[in-house]
Enzyme design. Structure first.
Site, PDB file in Angstrom:
ATOM      1  N   HIS A 179       0.715   1.058 -13.013  1.00 18.18           N
ATOM      2  CA  HIS A 179       1.617  -0.226 -13.502  1.00 18.18           C
ATOM      3  C   HIS A 179       2.865   0.305 -13.592  1.00 18.18           C
ATOM      4  CE1 HIS A 179       2.273  -4.173 -15.254  1.00 18.18           C
ATOM      5  NE2 HIS A 179       3.172  -3.586 -16.332  1.00 18.18           N
ATOM      6  N   LEU A 202     -10.826  -7.608 -11.979  1.00 17.62           N
ATOM      7  CA  LEU A 202     -12.224  -7.053 -11.742  1.00 17.62           C
ATOM      8  C   LEU A 202     -13.026  -7.828 -12.824  1.00 17.62           C
ATOM      9  CD1 LEU A 202     -11.709  -3.536 -11.168  1.00 17.62           C
ATOM     10  CD2 LEU A 202     -11.869  -4.960  -9.581  1.00 17.62           C
ATOM     11  N   MET A 231      -4.499  -7.301  -6.688  1.00 16.15           N
ATOM     12  CA  MET A 231      -3.900  -8.554  -7.340  1.00 16.15           C
ATOM     13  C   MET A 231      -5.080  -9.522  -7.933  1.00 16.15           C
ATOM     14  SD  MET A 231      -0.599  -8.140  -7.455  1.00 16.15           S
ATOM     15  CE  MET A 231      -0.103  -9.949  -7.850  1.00 16.15           C
ATOM     16  N   ASN A 255       1.485   3.047  -2.511  1.00 16.38           N
ATOM     17  CA  ASN A 255       0.685   3.863  -3.431  1.00 16.38           C
ATOM     18  C   ASN A 255      -0.562   4.618  -2.747  1.00 16.38           C
ATOM     19  OD1 ASN A 255       1.893   4.146  -6.204  1.00 16.38           O
ATOM     20  ND2 ASN A 255       2.225   2.071  -5.940  1.00 16.38           N
ATOM     21  N   ASN A 257      -5.635   2.151 -12.848  1.00 18.25           N
ATOM     22  CA  ASN A 257      -4.669   1.387 -12.349  1.00 18.25           C
ATOM     23  C   ASN A 257      -3.310   2.053 -12.629  1.00 18.25           C
ATOM     24  OD1 ASN A 257      -3.405  -1.076 -11.470  1.00 18.25           O
ATOM     25  ND2 ASN A 257      -2.951  -1.735 -13.283  1.00 18.25           N
ATOM     26  N   GLY A 268       0.786  -1.228   0.024  1.00 21.96           N
ATOM     27  CA  GLY A 268       0.114  -0.229  -0.142  1.00 21.96           C
ATOM     28  C   GLY A 268       0.728   1.389   0.099  1.00 21.96           C
TER      29      GLY A 268
HETATM   30  C1  GRF Z   1       2.842  -1.136  -7.414  1.00 22.92           C
HETATM   31  O1  GRF Z   1       4.301  -1.139  -8.091  1.00 22.92           O
HETATM   32  C2  GRF Z   1       2.080  -1.001  -8.478  1.00 22.92           C
HETATM   33  O2  GRF Z   1       2.409  -0.421  -9.836  1.00 22.92           O
HETATM   34  C3  GRF Z   1       1.502  -2.192  -9.036  1.00 22.92           C
HETATM   35  O3  GRF Z   1       1.458  -2.961  -7.728  1.00 22.92           O
HETATM   36  C4  GRF Z   1       2.598  -2.302  -6.738  1.00 22.92           C
HETATM   37  C5  GRF Z   1       1.940  -1.913  -5.388  1.00 22.92           C
HETATM   38  O4  GRF Z   1       2.776  -1.308  -4.702  1.00 22.92           O
HETATM   39  N1  GRF Z   1       0.375  -2.233  -9.556  1.00 22.92           N
HETATM   40  P1  GRF Z   1       2.132  -0.772  -3.149  1.00 22.92           P
HETATM   41  O5  GRF Z   1       1.145  -1.888  -2.463  1.00 22.92           O
HETATM   42  O6  GRF Z   1       1.339   0.581  -3.689  1.00 22.92           O
HETATM   43  O7  GRF Z   1       3.335  -0.400  -2.557  1.00 22.92           O
END
Ligand code: GRF
Length: 203
Positions: free
Chosen positions: A113, A97, A94, A18, A111, A16
């Site tokens: 990536h 949807l 993960m 992000n 999203n 988490g």
């Molecule tokens: C990130 O690298 C994002 O791009 C990908 O999953 C990772 C999530 O990291 N979809 P976090 O849980 O936000 O630390």
């Protein structure tokens, strides 16, 4: 100041970081949104603690608690509908949807990536697999992408990208760290712009 904040739900499965970047941006007054739900597909996700620390409502929906995928997906849909989100941000979520969820919130699911899509995306391209593939392909640069979510993995229209150099002595970890720093910057900027365009709260 808009009189109504964009209602944002965030879907997570892991660390988490992000999510944290978005919560911090809101706390600094840089993101005029209301986080209405953090939904995790894992009960042990650190993202849940991050949400709770900022008093954001959380829900855990684990696939193993359901007999089948349909049951799992309809619970996710039900919870999302219950909070009436203007925007749904996937942040390390993960699970795929369901088409029903995508149809219900079409054009409002984002999203992030950790690569420069359309390269290094699709099934199996997650976490460190992405950075390993970038290094194996001897790319000169990598980065991250924020895109709209459609029925295919890592496929919907691209909203923004940030690039970073790939250095000769990079390991998966050093590259991942450089990219992640950009993710945290890019996601909040794109979400802010996206919410402004939604026109939420404009009288
Ligand atoms: C990130 O690298 C994002 O791009 C990908 O999953 C990772 C999530 O990291 N979809 P976090 O849980 O936000 O630390």
């Amino acid at each position: 100041m808009p009189d109504k904040l964009a209602r944002v739900a965030v879907l997570v499965s892991g660390g988490g970081s992000n999510l944290q970047a978005l919560l911090d941006a809101k706390q600094r007054g840089e993101l005029p949104v209301e986080f209405v739900l953090v939904l995790s597909s894992r009960g042990d996700a650190k993202a849940l603690e991050r949400a709770e620390a900022r008093s954001v409502p959380t829900e855990i929906v684990e696939r193993r608690a359901f007999d089948d995928e349909a049951g799992f997906q309809s619970r996710v849909l039900q919870l999302l509908e219950s909070v009436r989100p203007d925007v749904i941000c996937l942040a390390g979520y993960m699970r795929k949807l369901s088409p029903e969820i995508i149809a219900r919130f079409r054009g409002r699911i984002l999203n992030i990536h950790p690569a420069l899509l359309p390269k290094f995306g699709g099934p199996g391209m997650y976490g460190h697999h992405v950075h390993a593939a970038v290094l194996a392909a001897k790319e000169k640069e990598s980065g991250c992408t924020v895109h709209m979510v459609d029925e295919e993995f890592d496929h919907g229209p691209i909203l923004a990208q940030a690039t970073v150099p790939v250095q000769a002595d990079d390991s998966i970890e050093t590259l991942a760290e450089r990219v992640l720093k950009q993710e945290h910057r890019l996601y909040r900027l794109v979400l802010k712009e996206f919410c402004e365009k939604l026109n939420v709260g404009k009288s």
